[in-house]
Design a protein around this motif. Structure first.
Motif, PDB file in Angstrom:
ATOM      1  N   LEU A 155       0.815  -1.212   0.000  1.00 61.11           N
ATOM      2  CA  LEU A 155       0.000   0.000   0.000  1.00 61.11           C
ATOM      3  C   LEU A 155       0.852   1.267   0.000  1.00 61.11           C
ATOM      4  N   GLU A 156       1.990   1.206   0.654  1.00 62.71           N
ATOM      5  CA  GLU A 156       2.818   2.404   0.800  1.00 62.71           C
ATOM      6  C   GLU A 156       3.399   2.878  -0.532  1.00 62.71           C
ATOM      7  N   MET A 157       3.411   2.020  -1.549  1.00 58.85           N
ATOM      8  CA  MET A 157       3.968   2.424  -2.843  1.00 58.85           C
ATOM      9  C   MET A 157       3.212   3.605  -3.443  1.00 58.85           C
ATOM     10  N   PHE A 158       1.961   3.807  -3.011  1.00 62.57           N
ATOM     11  CA  PHE A 158       1.153   4.886  -3.580  1.00 62.57           C
ATOM     12  C   PHE A 158       1.441   6.240  -2.932  1.00 62.57           C
ATOM     13  N   GLU A 162       8.628   6.535  -6.488  1.00 63.15           N
ATOM     14  CA  GLU A 162       9.339   5.491  -7.217  1.00 63.15           C
ATOM     15  C   GLU A 162       8.369   4.731  -8.127  1.00 63.15           C
ATOM     16  N   ASN A 163       8.854   4.321  -9.265  1.00 62.57           N
ATOM     17  CA  ASN A 163       8.041   3.542 -10.212  1.00 62.57           C
ATOM     18  C   ASN A 163       6.716   4.228 -10.532  1.00 62.57           C
ATOM     19  N   ARG A 164       6.761   5.549 -10.576  1.00 65.62           N
ATOM     20  CA  ARG A 164       5.557   6.345 -10.850  1.00 65.62           C
ATOM     21  C   ARG A 164       5.784   7.238 -12.061  1.00 65.62           C
ATOM     22  N   ARG A 165       4.766   7.323 -12.892  1.00 64.58           N
ATOM     23  CA  ARG A 165       4.760   8.252 -14.020  1.00 64.58           C
ATOM     24  C   ARG A 165       3.521   9.118 -13.908  1.00 64.58           C
ATOM     25  N   GLU A 166       3.524  10.216 -14.611  1.00 64.22           N
ATOM     26  CA  GLU A 166       2.338  11.071 -14.600  1.00 64.22           C
ATOM     27  C   GLU A 166       2.088  11.630 -15.990  1.00 64.22           C
ATOM     28  N   GLN A 167       0.851  11.978 -16.236  1.00 62.79           N
ATOM     29  CA  GLN A 167       0.464  12.545 -17.534  1.00 62.79           C
ATOM     30  C   GLN A 167      -0.534  13.664 -17.269  1.00 62.79           C
ATOM     31  N   GLU A 168      -0.237  14.825 -17.808  1.00 67.66           N
ATOM     32  CA  GLU A 168      -1.160  15.948 -17.605  1.00 67.66           C
ATOM     33  C   GLU A 168      -2.340  15.822 -18.573  1.00 67.66           C
ATOM     34  N   LYS A 169      -3.513  16.020 -18.052  1.00 71.86           N
ATOM     35  CA  LYS A 169      -4.737  15.942 -18.853  1.00 71.86           C
ATOM     36  C   LYS A 169      -5.572  17.190 -18.585  1.00 71.86           C
ATOM     37  N   GLU A 170      -6.555  17.412 -19.450  1.00 72.48           N
ATOM     38  CA  GLU A 170      -7.464  18.541 -19.248  1.00 72.48           C
ATOM     39  C   GLU A 170      -8.872  18.121 -19.630  1.00 72.48           C
ATOM     40  N   TRP A 171      -9.815  18.495 -18.811  1.00 70.85           N
ATOM     41  CA  TRP A 171     -11.223  18.211 -19.089  1.00 70.85           C
ATOM     42  C   TRP A 171     -12.051  19.377 -18.594  1.00 70.85           C
ATOM     43  N   MET A 172     -12.772  20.014 -19.503  1.00 70.34           N
ATOM     44  CA  MET A 172     -13.593  21.177 -19.194  1.00 70.34           C
ATOM     45  C   MET A 172     -12.779  22.244 -18.458  1.00 70.34           C
ATOM     46  N   GLU A 173     -11.616  22.562 -19.031  1.00 75.76           N
ATOM     47  CA  GLU A 173     -10.711  23.590 -18.525  1.00 75.76           C
ATOM     48  C   GLU A 173     -10.099  23.250 -17.166  1.00 75.76           C
ATOM     49  N   LEU A 178      -2.807  12.473 -14.229  1.00 69.07           N
ATOM     50  CA  LEU A 178      -3.097  11.047 -14.084  1.00 69.07           C
ATOM     51  C   LEU A 178      -1.803  10.376 -13.630  1.00 69.07           C
ATOM     52  N   HIS A 179      -1.902   9.552 -12.590  1.00 69.67           N
ATOM     53  CA  HIS A 179      -0.717   8.878 -12.057  1.00 69.67           C
ATOM     54  C   HIS A 179      -0.711   7.408 -12.476  1.00 69.67           C
ATOM     55  N   PHE A 180       0.469   6.933 -12.849  1.00 72.50           N
ATOM     56  CA  PHE A 180       0.657   5.542 -13.259  1.00 72.50           C
ATOM     57  C   PHE A 180       1.710   4.923 -12.350  1.00 72.50           C
ATOM     58  N   PHE A 181       1.354   3.864 -11.648  1.00 71.30           N
ATOM     59  CA  PHE A 181       2.300   3.165 -10.781  1.00 71.30           C
ATOM     60  C   PHE A 181       2.594   1.788 -11.374  1.00 71.30           C
ATOM     61  N   ASP A 182       3.865   1.520 -11.629  1.00 74.19           N
ATOM     62  CA  ASP A 182       4.271   0.228 -12.189  1.00 74.19           C
ATOM     63  C   ASP A 182       4.714  -0.707 -11.063  1.00 74.19           C
ATOM     64  N   TYR A 183       4.206  -1.914 -11.110  1.00 71.91           N
ATOM     65  CA  TYR A 183       4.574  -2.889 -10.081  1.00 71.91           C
ATOM     66  C   TYR A 183       5.029  -4.183 -10.750  1.00 71.91           C
ATOM     67  N   HIS A 184       6.249  -4.580 -10.434  1.00 72.49           N
ATOM     68  CA  HIS A 184       6.798  -5.823 -10.971  1.00 72.49           C
ATOM     69  C   HIS A 184       6.641  -6.912  -9.917  1.00 72.49           C
ATOM     70  N   GLN A 185       5.792  -7.872 -10.182  1.00 72.89           N
ATOM     71  CA  GLN A 185       5.626  -8.979  -9.255  1.00 72.89           C
ATOM     72  C   GLN A 185       6.734 -10.002  -9.484  1.00 72.89           C
ATOM     73  N   GLY A 187       8.889 -12.840 -10.454  1.00 73.30           N
ATOM     74  CA  GLY A 187       8.697 -13.951 -11.373  1.00 73.30           C
ATOM     75  C   GLY A 187       7.442 -13.848 -12.210  1.00 73.30           C
ATOM     76  N   SER A 188       6.873 -12.644 -12.289  1.00 69.66           N
ATOM     77  CA  SER A 188       5.626 -12.496 -13.031  1.00 69.66           C
ATOM     78  C   SER A 188       5.696 -11.242 -13.904  1.00 69.66           C
ATOM     79  N   LYS A 189       4.568 -10.825 -14.415  1.00 70.93           N
ATOM     80  CA  LYS A 189       4.496  -9.684 -15.305  1.00 70.93           C
ATOM     81  C   LYS A 189       4.484  -8.366 -14.539  1.00 70.93           C
ATOM     82  N   MET A 190       4.504  -7.287 -15.277  1.00 70.89           N
ATOM     83  CA  MET A 190       4.398  -5.970 -14.675  1.00 70.89           C
ATOM     84  C   MET A 190       2.958  -5.494 -14.765  1.00 70.89           C
TER      85      MET A 190
END
Length: 233
Positions: A155-158, A162-173, A178-185, A187-190
């Motif tokens: 939970l603390e990853m949020f 770290e492992n975070r990206r962001e994208q600026e968006k606009e809606w009705m001015e 938007l935040h994107f958190f990548d998590y690598h499990q 032996g598994s996928k991301m």
């Protein structure tokens, strides 16, 4: 059942005392701007927290099935739309978690409900926080029509940058991030947790750890209602 974790018992006591700020939990504010012709729509999601092997607090997530017509393959919290037979948002969240991942409601100790988030499509999403004291008693049984995978993340990853990206968006001015958190499990996928699911978990982590995120959040105002802008369906 093994003895309950003192960390989780303390957390349960802390969260039972939680009260959302009035500015973020005002029904009038949340409904403002919704067209009169629109039927109020409510959904609830379950933030199910348990203690990991290393003593960290973790939350259960799902990867939505590729068979779904909307948001297929995305990461989400267990949950869904409220049905007529549901007594309240808590029952909705627990019922959906049972249907989606086979989580027995008797294993979950519901401790609080966070302030609702409202989408720009007039859907109010209520986060229900529950604690899973006995993780070993939960054997995930994903509904293949709805869920591809059940997994968990710290939970603390949020709150970390770290492992975070962001994208600026606009809606009705309204400019927001938007935040994107990548998590690598191991032996598994991301997995990528983003949009409203990420925002709900940022809020949940802030409440649990009692500190703000280490980055500028700048979430869209409509997620907590905006009395100054109309919302289109």
């Amino acid at each position: 059942m093994s003895e309950k974790s003192q960390k989780l018992l303390s957390l349960a006591q802390q969260l039972r005392l939680y009260k959302p700020p009035d500015s973020l939990n005002n029904p009038t504010r949340r409904q403002n701007g919704i067209p009169q012709s629109a039927k109020p729509k409510t959904a609830a999601v379950l933030i199910c927290i348990f203690e990991g092997y290393d003593g960290d607090l973790r939350v259960i997530l799902t990867e939505r099935s590729s068979r779904l017509s909307s948001h297929s393959g995305e990461v989400s919290l267990p949950g869904g739309k409220r049905e007529e037979g549901d007594a309240d948002d808590v029952e909705t969240a627990l019922r959906e978690a049972t249907e989606e991942i086979g989580l027995d409601p008797s294993l979950v100790d519901v401790v609080t409900v966070l302030e609702p988030f409202m989408t720009k499509y007039a859907m109010t999403v209520v986060p229900v926080v529950g604690i899973l004291f006995d993780k070993k008693a939960f054997n995930p049984a994903p509904n293949v029509n709805e869920v591809e995978t059940v997994f968990d993340v710290p939970l603390e990853m949020f709150l970390k940058d770290e492992n975070r990206r962001e994208q600026e968006k606009e809606w009705m001015e309204d400019k927001y991030l938007l935040h994107f958190f990548d998590y690598h499990q191991s032996g598994s996928k991301m997995y990528t947790i983003w949009a409203i699911t990420a925002s709900i978990l940022i809020r949940a982590a802030s409440v649990v750890y009692q500190r703000p995120p280490a980055f500028l959040e700048r979430k869209p105002t409509f997620w907590n209602g905006n009395p100054d802008k109309a919302i289109d369906t």
